[in-house]
Enzyme design. Structure first.
Site, mmCIF file in Angstrom:
data_model
loop_
_atom_site.group_PDB
_atom_site.id
_atom_site.type_symbol
_atom_site.label_atom_id
_atom_site.label_comp_id
_atom_site.label_asym_id
_atom_site.label_seq_id
_atom_site.Cartn_x
_atom_site.Cartn_y
_atom_site.Cartn_z
ATOM 1 C CD GLU A 325 -2.549 -1.661 0.017
ATOM 2 O OE1 GLU A 325 -2.813 -0.790 -0.839
ATOM 3 O OE2 GLU A 325 -2.804 -2.870 -0.143
ATOM 4 C CE1 TYR A 412 -4.401 -7.151 -7.984
ATOM 5 C CE2 TYR A 412 -2.880 -6.262 -6.356
ATOM 6 C CZ TYR A 412 -4.153 -6.339 -6.889
ATOM 7 O OH TYR A 412 -5.172 -5.602 -6.342
HETATM 8 ZN ZN LIG Z 1 -2.453 -2.855 -4.966
#
Ligand SMILES: [Zn+2]
Length: 671
Positions: A325, A412
């Site tokens: 994050e 991702y």
């Molecule tokens: Zn992310």
């Protein structure tokens, strides 16, 4: 694509009218109806009252827009809201009068609604336009989750949190809900005392009103952000400073514990800032730890990262989510994907930076094992989509479908591997870091597609190396194959993430299978003694899951007796162990599996368990487990669980109708 268009009449009858011409999705972002190609918001002011008694948010959103061309209408997105009125002002024409405006709406089951507001006075190119929409929420909003006192950890006050990414900000307020533009914002949020409010913005003041026993919180975000980074949380919240720029917010009963687990947050921020060679521009960094129903691991809202409590495991093995994050402060929040097909520019870059920072903080072995596990999970997702589906590429064609459906580990992990591959073409890792720094500098505060990334990469390589070397690198980095072609990464590009330790844990799993459950491998203590890197245990569990076809009840039972896997509190292990236990009818794990899915809201961990139940003849249990806790789950998570249990909406409605009629769930699943 054909869209079913329903006509709604809303607002005051005199000023709302039905749709004459269908409203088309934006030419800049197929997941939004906003006409940002002709008029763009650059600031908005949200003024709302929040009632927990009525579970209602009511107020106005005043958008400040700039006309890119002469324009006579503004189209906004909204979902789960009731539009009460619309009025506008064009200061160039009149600085005082608000004109009540005609508006019309159009529904779309995938993207929510479009709101078209007509400007009687045409705005000229360059004009500023103010648009004031009064609205209130309904319980259909997919962005807002209302929790009862009982669903919080302190149990004292109700709780509200929002989740906007990718297209749910339109469920908080009507606005141009697309990452293709960025805006600053102000917010004035009035809540009953003693509720506390936080947003993805700086809190300027708290004004108490004794007569109404309310408090108004004022916020300002001066850095332009895409709408999906708007965030609001209200509850019994307390804050603890960790160091000069990091802090944690959560309910008071867990504050000290979480602050202890996050004590190195400042170090993670420092290391990330150093790695990307670009300063952190947001000022403070704060993590909000949510109640357990939060449906994802984390959400990178600026100044207020949201995190699932599942990352707060005491062994510290999940803190990499915080690193992830933090990395979004650059990839995503500073440089943003222009539409949801380019999401890998946020997530692939961020996963790469997260792993490189993890390698510095926790060692290369830790980062490699994360990538190894990520590689397995993205292959699983590609198998689910099909290898030739565009969702199995880094450029999923979302068109009119909700971009929620295209969010997977492909974005991702394949994105991360592409970044790793690019890095490996360079002489030194610091050269690649320099590229990152220049890229973030060049596109700060902008929204881009991968074409800009490609251009910048090529320019950087040509400036950095001699022409022979530069052209060699450019020819080896094939963007069409990596980005737009579905399926595995290009042949010959494979990156090996295995380590000696990960191989030992995979071998332990293979040895258990080879022994057939009649005896145990001699070196099983590498599992029971391992406390340094819990993720190696996940590698073991992943291996037995991958080799499900070779597993049986006896082997699973022996593993559980030796290694106490059912009792593990690590959710990464549960995510793999419980589906396997269900597939092999390992009844000793069922009670724990039930507790697991009923106490966690993070979809990554629970959806595989529900899927395993349904696939292995336990649809009834799946429904019962879900039904007992359906108010606990976030609305998006609940909808996804229902999709797993029921193959169609008709089937779901059929069950729910029968349940209401008979209240006898047991008989419903005999068919
Ligand atoms: Zn992310």
């Amino acid at each position: 694509m054909h869209l079913k268009i329903a006509i709604l009449l809303l607002g005051t009858a005199a000023f709302a009218r039905s749709v004459y011409d269908p409203i088309l999705t934006s030419s800049m972002d197929p997941s939004s109806y906003a006409n940002v190609d002709v008029i763009q918001t650059y600031d908005f002011t949200l003024t709302v009252d929040v009632s927990f008694d009525q579970q209602l948010i009511k107020g106005s959103n005043i958008l400040t827009l700039r006309a890119i061309q002469d324009v006579s209408e503004i189209v906004l997105d909204y979902q789960g809201l009731v539009i009460e009125s619309a009025s506008y002002q064009i200061p160039n024409i009149s600085t005082t009068a608000w004109n009540e405006a005609y508006f019309e709406t159009q529904t779309d089951s995938q993207l929510g609604n479009a709101l078209r507001v007509y400007l009687t006075d045409k705005a000229k190119r360059g004009d500023q336009v103010l648009l004031d929409i009064k609205f209130h929420t309904t319980n259909e909003s997919l962005a807002i989750n209302w929790l009862t006192k009982e669903q919080t950890s302190s149990g004292t006050l109700q709780y509200l949190y929002t989740k906007c990414e990718p297209i749910h900000c339109r469920g908080i307020a009507p606005l141009q809900d697309t990452p293709s533009i960025k805006t600053t914002y102000s917010a004035y949020v009035t809540v009953p005392q003693p509720y506390r409010v936080n947003m993805s913005a700086v809190c300027l003041s708290q004004d108490e009103y004794p007569q109404t026993k309310t408090t108004m919180y004022s916020f300002r975000q001066t850095i332009p952000i895409p709408s999906y980074l708007l965030a609001l949380v209200i509850g019994n919240l307390a804050q603890k400073t960790i160091d000069y720029r990091t802090s944690v917010i959560t309910e008071p009963d867990t504050l000290e514990e979480y602050a202890g687990i996050l004590k190195n947050l400042g170090n993670l921020l420092n290391e990330t800032e150093k790695y990307v060679m670009h300063p952190y521009i947001w000022g403070k960094y704060t993590i909000l730890v949510l109640p357990p129903s939060f449906p994802v691991g984390g959400m990178e809202n600026p100044l207020l990262t949201f995190a699932s409590p599942t990352i707060m495991v005491k062994d510290g093995s999940q803190i990499y989510v915080a690193t992830h994050e933090i990395a979004h402060s650059w990839s995503g929040n500073l440089v943003t994907c222009k539409d949801w097909s380019n999401l890998w520019l946020n997530e692939g870059f961020t996963t790469f930076i997260e792993r490189r920072v993890s390698a510095i903080v926790d060692g290369e072995g830790f980062a490699s094992v994360e990538s190894l596990l990520g590689n397995a999970s993205y292959y699983d997702d590609m198998a689910g989509y099909g290898q030739t589906n565009s969702y199995s590429s880094l450029y999923p064609l979302v068109n009119h479908t909700s971009p929620d459906s295209a969010s997977s580990q492909v974005t991702y992990e394949k994105g991360q591997q592409f970044m790793e591959y690019m890095k490996n073409q360079f002489d030194k890792e610091t050269d690649f870091q320099e590229f990152l720094g220049q890229y973030f500098n060049k596109y700060s505060y902008q929204s881009i597609t991968f074409l800009e990334t490609r251009l910048t990469f090529n320019d950087f390589v040509r400036a950095k190396y001699d022409s022979v070397k530069a052209e060699g690198i450019i020819s080896r980095v094939n963007w069409v194959d990596w980005v737009q072609t579905p399926g595995p990464i290009p042949a010959g590009s494979k990156i090996n993430f295995e380590t000696d330790e990960s191989r030992a844990f995979q071998k332990l799993a293979d040895d258990y299978i080879a022994l057939g459950g009649y005896s145990s491998p001699a070196n099983l203590d590498i599992y029971t003694k391992e406390d340094k890197n819990v993720n190696l245990k996940v590698v073991f569990n992943n291996q037995i899951l991958q080799r499900q076809g070779d597993m049986n009840y006896r082997i699973l039972s022996r593993i559980d007796t030796d290694l106490s896997v059912t009792a593990s509190e690590n959710p990464e292990i549960g995510q793999r162990w419980f589906p396997l236990a269900i597939a092999l009818n390992y009844d000793k794990a069922f009670d724990t599996a039930k507790h697991y899915v009923q106490s966690i809201g993070r979809q990554k961990y629970i959806l595989p368990v529900y899927t395993a139940l349904v696939r292995n003849g336990y649809r009834k249990q799946a429904y019962q487990w879900y039904n007992e806790r359906k108010t606990f789950y976030h609305p998006i998570a609940a909808a996804n669980i229902r999709k797993i249990i029921f193959s169609s909406r008709k089937q779901l409605e059929g069950y729910e109708e029968q349940i209401q009629n008979s209240r006898d769930v047991d008989n419903l699943f005999l068919q």
